[in-house]
Every structure is written in structure tokens, then in C-alpha cells.
Scaffold this active site. Sequence first.
Site, short mmCIF file in Angstrom:
data_model
loop_
_atom_site.label_atom_id
_atom_site.label_comp_id
_atom_site.label_asym_id
_atom_site.label_seq_id
_atom_site.Cartn_x
_atom_site.Cartn_y
_atom_site.Cartn_z
N HIS A 208 0.80 -1.22 0.00
CA HIS A 208 0.00 0.00 0.00
C HIS A 208 0.83 1.28 0.00
O HIS A 208 0.29 2.37 -0.07
CB HIS A 208 -0.96 0.02 1.19
C1 UD1 Z 1 -2.40 5.27 6.00
C2 UD1 Z 1 -1.13 5.75 6.70
C3 UD1 Z 1 -0.06 4.66 6.62
C4 UD1 Z 1 -0.60 3.34 7.17
C5 UD1 Z 1 -1.86 2.97 6.40
C6 UD1 Z 1 -2.46 1.67 6.88
C7 UD1 Z 1 -0.68 8.17 6.59
C8 UD1 Z 1 0.15 9.21 5.96
N1 UD1 Z 1 -0.58 6.95 6.07
O1 UD1 Z 1 -2.10 5.15 4.62
O2 UD1 Z 1 1.04 5.05 7.41
O3 UD1 Z 1 0.38 2.33 7.00
O4 UD1 Z 1 -2.81 4.03 6.56
O5 UD1 Z 1 -3.57 1.30 6.15
O6 UD1 Z 1 -1.40 8.47 7.53
N2 UD1 Z 1 -9.78 4.24 2.11
C9 UD1 Z 1 -10.93 3.47 2.09
N3 UD1 Z 1 -11.51 3.14 3.29
C10 UD1 Z 1 -11.01 3.58 4.46
C11 UD1 Z 1 -9.84 4.37 4.46
C12 UD1 Z 1 -9.23 4.68 3.28
O7 UD1 Z 1 -11.41 3.06 1.06
O8 UD1 Z 1 -11.60 3.27 5.51
C13 UD1 Z 1 -9.10 4.57 0.84
C14 UD1 Z 1 -9.36 5.97 0.37
O9 UD1 Z 1 -9.77 5.91 -0.94
C15 UD1 Z 1 -8.01 6.67 0.49
C16 UD1 Z 1 -7.02 5.54 0.48
O10 UD1 Z 1 -7.72 4.40 1.01
O11 UD1 Z 1 -7.79 7.56 -0.56
C17 UD1 Z 1 -5.82 5.84 1.32
O12 UD1 Z 1 -6.17 6.11 2.70
P1 UD1 Z 1 -5.28 7.11 3.60
O13 UD1 Z 1 -5.69 7.04 5.02
O14 UD1 Z 1 -5.21 8.43 2.98
O15 UD1 Z 1 -3.80 6.53 3.51
P2 UD1 Z 1 -3.28 5.05 3.54
O16 UD1 Z 1 -2.67 4.81 2.21
O17 UD1 Z 1 -4.32 4.09 4.04
#
Ligand code: UD1
Length: 361
Positions: A208
Site C-alpha cells: 500500500h
Molecule cells: C495510512 C497511513 C499509513 C498506514 C496505512 C495503513 C498516513 C500518511 N498513512 O495510509 O502510514 O500504514 O494508513 O492502512 O497516515 N480508504 C478506504 N476506506 C477507508 C480508508 C481509506 O477506502 O476506511 C481509501 C481511500 O480511498 C483513500 C485511500 O484508502 O484515498 C488511502 O487512505 P489514507 O488514510 O489516505 O492513507 P493510507 O494509504 O491508508
Amino acid sequence: MHLTIIAGARPNFVKIAPIIHAISHHNDQGAAKIDFCLVHTGQHYDEKMSGSFFKDLNIPLPDVNLNVGSHSHAEQTAKIMVAFEKHLMNQSTDCVLVVGDVNSTMACAIVAKKLGVKVVHVEGGLRSRDMRMPEEINRLLTDSITDYFFTTSALADTNLLNEGVTADRIFMVGNTMIDSLVNSLDKAVMPKVEHDIATAEYILLTLHRPSNVDDAHKLETLIETIDRIASGVKVLFPIHPRTASKLTNIERFDNIEFLSPLPYLEFLYLMKNAKAVVTDSGGIQEETTYLKVPCLTLRENTERPETIEIGSNQLIGNDLVALEKSLTAILSGNWKKGEVPPLWDGNASKRIVDHLAQLFN
Ligand code: UD1
């Protein structure tokens, strides 16, 4: 004393659960009571990334949900800060406890510090020295304003000391993610997948990190390579939403079974019984080290070097030749077993709560 506990993203839930259980245990012993307010920022918000973790890890429902959701880094961080400031201005608390290195960690630490509330950072002091990682920026900023650090390794202590933190603010306690693992091992649940995981070997894959998944071409090349090397051994790939959004046409990968993000207890089952784990996660490097499962990390550096020096992990970076060589070695049974780092024993949360009771009572 009163504590405000912050959790926002999937790995945070795993790290706070045992701290909350240790507080309950502390309060049951008749010691001076620790009250707490659990704040969920809503950085991760859906059932698969958040809700199932609360159930599996027996975390009480959050007292407050800031419901920020997914946005750009600046917007997500800003929304968390605005919403958390409103909450904290109306809440009398002795300290704000943040865990890990996600945007929620940094955002809430800044708000607390500016309102004159003490900040406690669980998993302080980790450094990848790679400023391209948003998590490294979050770690450095959070630690620059943290009052008390609870660390997972002697190296984290050294990092903090080298940055000028005085020793009386650093407590090496072990690893709360390993506390959750130890508490949950006998509750692991076999997930329903097509591959016959009860009898046949498999490799577990997670990806990821922006550096691996945001460029769709790079991501596809990586998955094609893993598909080819695995030849015959199934690869189970619970796919993070960020990664899923970049991949099309997944049926063409013969050896890879794509799964939705899994609840904690099902993922634990897969990790515990895997022949090898290939990942770019931070926490999974630690969990495989505890489990002594061979781990190949698709990153150029790690903030958790003890998983390589002591544990079963190896850094692969972008080197697909090295990936093939190491995966082949593991599949033929030729891999270091590794040891468990000091204090990764399931009792880190108890140590944290004991220290908090002393520091704030
Ligand atoms: C975040 C953390 C990372 C951690 C990871 C674990 C930061 C900078 N990064 O990255 O350190 O290892 O979480 O998962 O804080 N989304 C969903 N459902 C959800 C949450 C997110 O579909 O419940 C999707 C959204 O489309 C979003 C993408 O996942 O754009 C990324 O989510 P985000 O929290 O921005 O960052 P992660 O890549 O998950």
C-alpha cells in the site's frame, strides 16, 4: 488522571487496543483511577479498514468520532486539527496519547501541544531517514513536540537521545502491536478463501506504500514478477483500497488470489501460517518477526531495523532479482529463523500504563 487516546488508521487500532485493556485492568486493581476519552479521527472509516478492528480487538466504541475521511495530506491533516481542537478546548485532560506515524498522530499532537496539553507518543523514536515517506515526516514532527516517549527498541532511544531528548522522558517498554498479537494468537480465524489454506502452502502479499502502488505501471510489473516467481505456490493478496484503485484486469495473474482487506483475526491466521510474507508495511515486519515467519520487505529502508538484525525480515527495495532469489530460498526452506527483540513479550501496554500512572498522578 484523565487521558485522551487518539486512533485514526488501521494500524493505530491494533496499537491502542491493549493499552485500553491495560487501563481497565489497572482500574480493576483499585489503583488511582485512569479515565480516558477515545477519539477516532475517522482517517480510516469503513467496516473493513476500521469497524472490524474494533470488534476483533474488543475496543470500546469511540467517545468521539471526528469523521474526517480521505483527502489530500494537507486537507486531511487540517480537517483533523480543526475538529480535534474544537473537542480538546472543551475537554479537561492531563495528556493526549498518540500512537504510530499516521497523519492523525501528527495532527492531534500539534493541536494538543498548542493548547498546552502534554503529548505522549507510543512508538516514538523510529526513523527511516527517508523524507520521501509521509510517515517519516509525521514521526519527526510528532517527536519534536512530544513530552514523553514510549519506545519499542534501544535504537529508537538512541535516535531520540541523539536529537537532544533527555533520558528522563524516554521509556523503552516494548511493542503494543505485539501485545495485540500475543493476546489474539489463539483467537485467529481461518478466512474463507478459494485456496486450500488448511493443507497447501501459500505466500501472503500486502502492498500500500505510495512508492510501490501509486504508479500503476510499476505496481503491475511488481505483481507480474511475484506471480511468475511464485509458480505453483498460491499468493494471497488482501488488497488495500489505495492499491485496488490502481489495478485493473486482475484475472490475468494466475497464481494470485485477490482478497478484500481482512479483519485482524483473519489476517493474523494468514500471517501465522504463511510460508513467506512479502510486504511494504511497517507493522507486518514486526509481527512476522515475532511469529518467526520469513518476511521480504519491498522498501529501500526501514524504521524497524531490528526486524532485520534480530528478526526474520529482509529488505528487498525495488530489486526484483533479489526478490526472486530470496523468495526461492524461503520456498526451499533455506531462511534465517530470527529471534524476538527484547521486551516484545505482550506486556508493553502494562508498562505504559504503570509509567502513565506515575507520571500523571
Ligand atoms: C495510512 C497511513 C499509513 C498506514 C496505512 C495503513 C498516513 C500518511 N498513512 O495510509 O502510514 O500504514 O494508513 O492502512 O497516515 N480508504 C478506504 N476506506 C477507508 C480508508 C481509506 O477506502 O476506511 C481509501 C481511500 O480511498 C483513500 C485511500 O484508502 O484515498 C488511502 O487512505 P489514507 O488514510 O489516505 O492513507 P493510507 O494509504 O491508508
